[in-house]
Design a protein around this motif. Structure first.
Motif, PDB file in Angstrom:
ATOM      1  N   ALA A  40       9.960  -7.636  -2.175  1.00 41.64           N
ATOM      2  CA  ALA A  40       9.560  -6.743  -1.081  1.00 41.64           C
ATOM      3  C   ALA A  40       9.395  -5.317  -1.598  1.00 41.64           C
ATOM      4  CB  ALA A  40      10.595  -6.794   0.046  1.00 41.64           C
ATOM      5  N   ALA A  41      10.296  -4.879  -2.471  1.00 38.87           N
ATOM      6  CA  ALA A  41      10.196  -3.522  -3.028  1.00 38.87           C
ATOM      7  C   ALA A  41       8.940  -3.383  -3.880  1.00 38.87           C
ATOM      8  CB  ALA A  41      11.439  -3.209  -3.856  1.00 38.87           C
ATOM      9  N   LEU A  42       8.634  -4.421  -4.665  1.00 42.76           N
ATOM     10  CA  LEU A  42       7.440  -4.368  -5.511  1.00 42.76           C
ATOM     11  C   LEU A  42       6.167  -4.395  -4.661  1.00 42.76           C
ATOM     12  CD1 LEU A  42       6.233  -4.275  -8.327  1.00 42.76           C
ATOM     13  CD2 LEU A  42       6.422  -6.779  -8.431  1.00 42.76           C
ATOM     14  N   THR A  43       6.174  -5.196  -3.609  1.00 39.47           N
ATOM     15  CA  THR A  43       5.016  -5.237  -2.709  1.00 39.47           C
ATOM     16  C   THR A  43       4.793  -3.875  -2.051  1.00 39.47           C
ATOM     17  OG1 THR A  43       5.289  -7.600  -2.273  1.00 39.47           O
ATOM     18  CG2 THR A  43       4.055  -6.343  -0.642  1.00 39.47           C
ATOM     19  N   ALA A  44       5.878  -3.239  -1.595  1.00 41.35           N
ATOM     20  CA  ALA A  44       5.760  -1.900  -0.988  1.00 41.35           C
ATOM     21  C   ALA A  44       5.220  -0.901  -2.011  1.00 41.35           C
ATOM     22  CB  ALA A  44       7.115  -1.450  -0.452  1.00 41.35           C
ATOM     23  N   GLU A  45       5.706  -0.995  -3.244  1.00 46.26           N
ATOM     24  CA  GLU A  45       5.223  -0.102  -4.300  1.00 46.26           C
ATOM     25  C   GLU A  45       3.741  -0.356  -4.572  1.00 46.26           C
ATOM     26  OE1 GLU A  45       6.905   1.298  -8.590  1.00 46.26           O
ATOM     27  OE2 GLU A  45       6.680  -0.867  -8.321  1.00 46.26           O
ATOM     28  N   ASN A  46       3.347  -1.617  -4.628  1.00 45.05           N
ATOM     29  CA  ASN A  46       1.933  -1.960  -4.850  1.00 45.05           C
ATOM     30  C   ASN A  46       1.048  -1.413  -3.733  1.00 45.05           C
ATOM     31  OD1 ASN A  46       2.444  -3.279  -7.236  1.00 45.05           O
ATOM     32  ND2 ASN A  46       2.406  -5.334  -6.359  1.00 45.05           N
ATOM     33  N   ASN A  47       1.529  -1.537  -2.492  1.00 45.81           N
ATOM     34  CA  ASN A  47       0.752  -1.039  -1.355  1.00 45.81           C
ATOM     35  C   ASN A  47       0.594   0.477  -1.416  1.00 45.81           C
ATOM     36  OD1 ASN A  47       0.465  -3.633  -0.354  1.00 45.81           O
ATOM     37  ND2 ASN A  47       2.181  -3.460   1.064  1.00 45.81           N
ATOM     38  N   ARG A  48       1.677   1.173  -1.772  1.00 50.16           N
ATOM     39  CA  ARG A  48       1.621   2.631  -1.877  1.00 50.16           C
ATOM     40  C   ARG A  48       0.646   3.051  -2.978  1.00 50.16           C
ATOM     41  NH1 ARG A  48       3.603   5.751  -5.354  1.00 50.16           N
ATOM     42  NH2 ARG A  48       5.104   4.237  -6.175  1.00 50.16           N
ATOM     43  N   ILE A  49       0.723   2.371  -4.125  1.00 47.48           N
ATOM     44  CA  ILE A  49      -0.159   2.692  -5.246  1.00 47.48           C
ATOM     45  C   ILE A  49      -1.613   2.402  -4.879  1.00 47.48           C
ATOM     46  CG2 ILE A  49      -0.812   1.990  -7.586  1.00 47.48           C
ATOM     47  CD1 ILE A  49       2.208   1.607  -8.143  1.00 47.48           C
ATOM     48  N   ALA A  50      -1.837   1.266  -4.203  1.00 46.89           N
ATOM     49  CA  ALA A  50      -3.209   0.925  -3.791  1.00 46.89           C
ATOM     50  C   ALA A  50      -3.764   1.986  -2.855  1.00 46.89           C
ATOM     51  CB  ALA A  50      -3.224  -0.447  -3.120  1.00 46.89           C
ATOM     52  N   ASP A  51      -2.942   2.462  -1.911  1.00 44.43           N
ATOM     53  CA  ASP A  51      -3.391   3.521  -0.992  1.00 44.43           C
ATOM     54  C   ASP A  51      -3.734   4.799  -1.762  1.00 44.43           C
ATOM     55  OD1 ASP A  51      -3.047   1.825   1.152  1.00 44.43           O
ATOM     56  OD2 ASP A  51      -1.104   2.674   1.756  1.00 44.43           O
ATOM     57  N   ASP A  52      -2.898   5.136  -2.751  1.00 49.04           N
ATOM     58  CA  ASP A  52      -3.144   6.336  -3.559  1.00 49.04           C
ATOM     59  C   ASP A  52      -4.448   6.210  -4.347  1.00 49.04           C
ATOM     60  OD1 ASP A  52      -0.791   7.390  -2.620  1.00 49.04           O
ATOM     61  OD2 ASP A  52       0.358   7.030  -4.463  1.00 49.04           O
ATOM     62  N   LEU A  53      -4.685   5.034  -4.914  1.00 49.41           N
ATOM     63  CA  LEU A  53      -5.908   4.827  -5.694  1.00 49.41           C
ATOM     64  C   LEU A  53      -7.148   4.877  -4.811  1.00 49.41           C
ATOM     65  CD1 LEU A  53      -4.808   2.010  -8.200  1.00 49.41           C
ATOM     66  CD2 LEU A  53      -5.259   4.424  -8.715  1.00 49.41           C
ATOM     67  N   ILE A  54      -7.036   4.298  -3.623  1.00 46.54           N
ATOM     68  CA  ILE A  54      -8.176   4.324  -2.694  1.00 46.54           C
ATOM     69  C   ILE A  54      -8.489   5.761  -2.286  1.00 46.54           C
ATOM     70  CG2 ILE A  54      -8.891   3.696  -0.343  1.00 46.54           C
ATOM     71  CD1 ILE A  54      -7.369   1.009  -0.836  1.00 46.54           C
ATOM     72  N   ALA A  55      -7.431   6.545  -2.022  1.00 49.01           N
ATOM     73  CA  ALA A  55      -7.632   7.956  -1.647  1.00 49.01           C
ATOM     74  C   ALA A  55      -8.251   8.733  -2.804  1.00 49.01           C
ATOM     75  CB  ALA A  55      -6.297   8.574  -1.233  1.00 49.01           C
ATOM     76  N   GLU A  56      -7.779   8.456  -4.022  1.00 46.84           N
ATOM     77  CA  GLU A  56      -8.321   9.150  -5.188  1.00 46.84           C
ATOM     78  C   GLU A  56      -9.777   8.768  -5.415  1.00 46.84           C
ATOM     79  OE1 GLU A  56      -7.386   9.643  -9.978  1.00 46.84           O
ATOM     80  OE2 GLU A  56      -5.927   8.636  -8.687  1.00 46.84           O
ATOM     81  N   GLU A  57     -10.081   7.501  -5.221  1.00 44.31           N
ATOM     82  CA  GLU A  57     -11.460   7.034  -5.383  1.00 44.31           C
ATOM     83  C   GLU A  57     -12.377   7.676  -4.343  1.00 44.31           C
ATOM     84  OE1 GLU A  57     -13.743   2.738  -5.642  1.00 44.31           O
ATOM     85  OE2 GLU A  57     -12.038   2.966  -4.289  1.00 44.31           O
ATOM     86  N   LYS A  58     -11.902   7.776  -3.094  1.00 40.40           N
ATOM     87  CA  LYS A  58     -12.702   8.402  -2.034  1.00 40.40           C
ATOM     88  C   LYS A  58     -12.943   9.879  -2.347  1.00 40.40           C
ATOM     89  CE  LYS A  58     -12.882   9.117   2.958  1.00 40.40           C
ATOM     90  NZ  LYS A  58     -13.555  10.394   2.792  1.00 40.40           N
ATOM     91  N   SER A  59     -11.905  10.556  -2.838  1.00 40.76           N
ATOM     92  CA  SER A  59     -12.041  11.973  -3.189  1.00 40.76           C
ATOM     93  C   SER A  59     -13.093  12.156  -4.280  1.00 40.76           C
ATOM     94  CB  SER A  59     -10.697  12.519  -3.654  1.00 40.76           C
ATOM     95  OG  SER A  59     -10.839  13.817  -4.186  1.00 40.76           O
ATOM     96  N   LEU A  60     -13.052  11.277  -5.277  1.00 35.33           N
ATOM     97  CA  LEU A  60     -14.019  11.371  -6.367  1.00 35.33           C
ATOM     98  C   LEU A  60     -15.434  11.103  -5.852  1.00 35.33           C
ATOM     99  CD1 LEU A  60     -14.628  11.727  -9.359  1.00 35.33           C
ATOM    100  CD2 LEU A  60     -14.048   9.311  -9.707  1.00 35.33           C
TER     101      LEU A  60
END
Length: 196
Positions: free
Chosen positions: A44-64
């Protein structure tokens, strides 16, 4: 004449073959439950971490992508390549964490079966049996041949949750074990910003 299992003042007739629910033994003992509970929490902790990282990457990709119009093509391409490289590295790192978690679970599960093997041998000897089979491999059999409940009780009484057991560094294989629990979800791929 054959002797009924009820003869001899209720004594249990020896059975040459005993059966057990191999996976059920693991899942129903205090030891197995502790391992599965720890795995669930870590997953569960790893899944939450993966979700947070995925959200960060999506935001970074949108910004770019949003800044693309204000960047020279070469600058955009350089940033997009750097983003791709960083995202790939992050995905690989998260995948390695997931694999390490699955391997840790499998190692603990194997150590459990190795540690309870002497208790299985004890049952064989006490019942005058010569073989212990996984119940899933049996087409038909007497319910009296199944020792799963008794073995669960014995493991719980003697080994508890396994924390006080001294485990072998490299557990010896114990035949073909049931398939382990599924791996934790991995980090989803992000798409590279268009136009690179």
């Amino acid at each position: 004449m054959p002797v009924s299992a009820q003869d001899g003042a209720g004594a249990q007739a020896p059975l040459p073959v005993l059966t057990m629910d191999v996976e059920g033994l693991f899942e129903r003992t205090l030891w197995g439950k502790r391992i599965m509970s720890e795995l669930a929490a870590e997953s569960a902790a790893l899944t939450a971490e993966n979700n947070r990282i995925a959200d960060d990457l999506i935001a970074e990709e949108k910004s770019l992508t949003d800044r693309r119009a204000s960047l020279a093509p070469g600058a955009f391409r350089a940033e997009a390549d750097a983003f791709d490289e960083r995202a790939t590295g992050i995905r690989n790192a998260q995948r390695a964490k997931s694999q390490a978690l699955s391997q840790s679970f499998e190692n603990q599960r194997q150590a459990f079966y190795t540690s309870v093997a002497p208790l299985m041998d004890e049952f064989l000897a006490s019942r005058g049996a010569v073989v212990l089979l996984d119940r899933r491999a049996i087409i038909r059999g007497l319910e009296a041949a199944d020792i799963t409940d008794e073995l669960v009780d014995m493991v719980n009484a003697r080994m508890g949750d396994g924390l006080t057991q001294s485990l072998p560094d490299t557990p010896a294989p114990l035949g073909e074990l049931p398939a382990p629990m599924p791996q934790t979800p991995s980090l989803p791929d992000t798409t590279r910003p268009s136009g690179n």
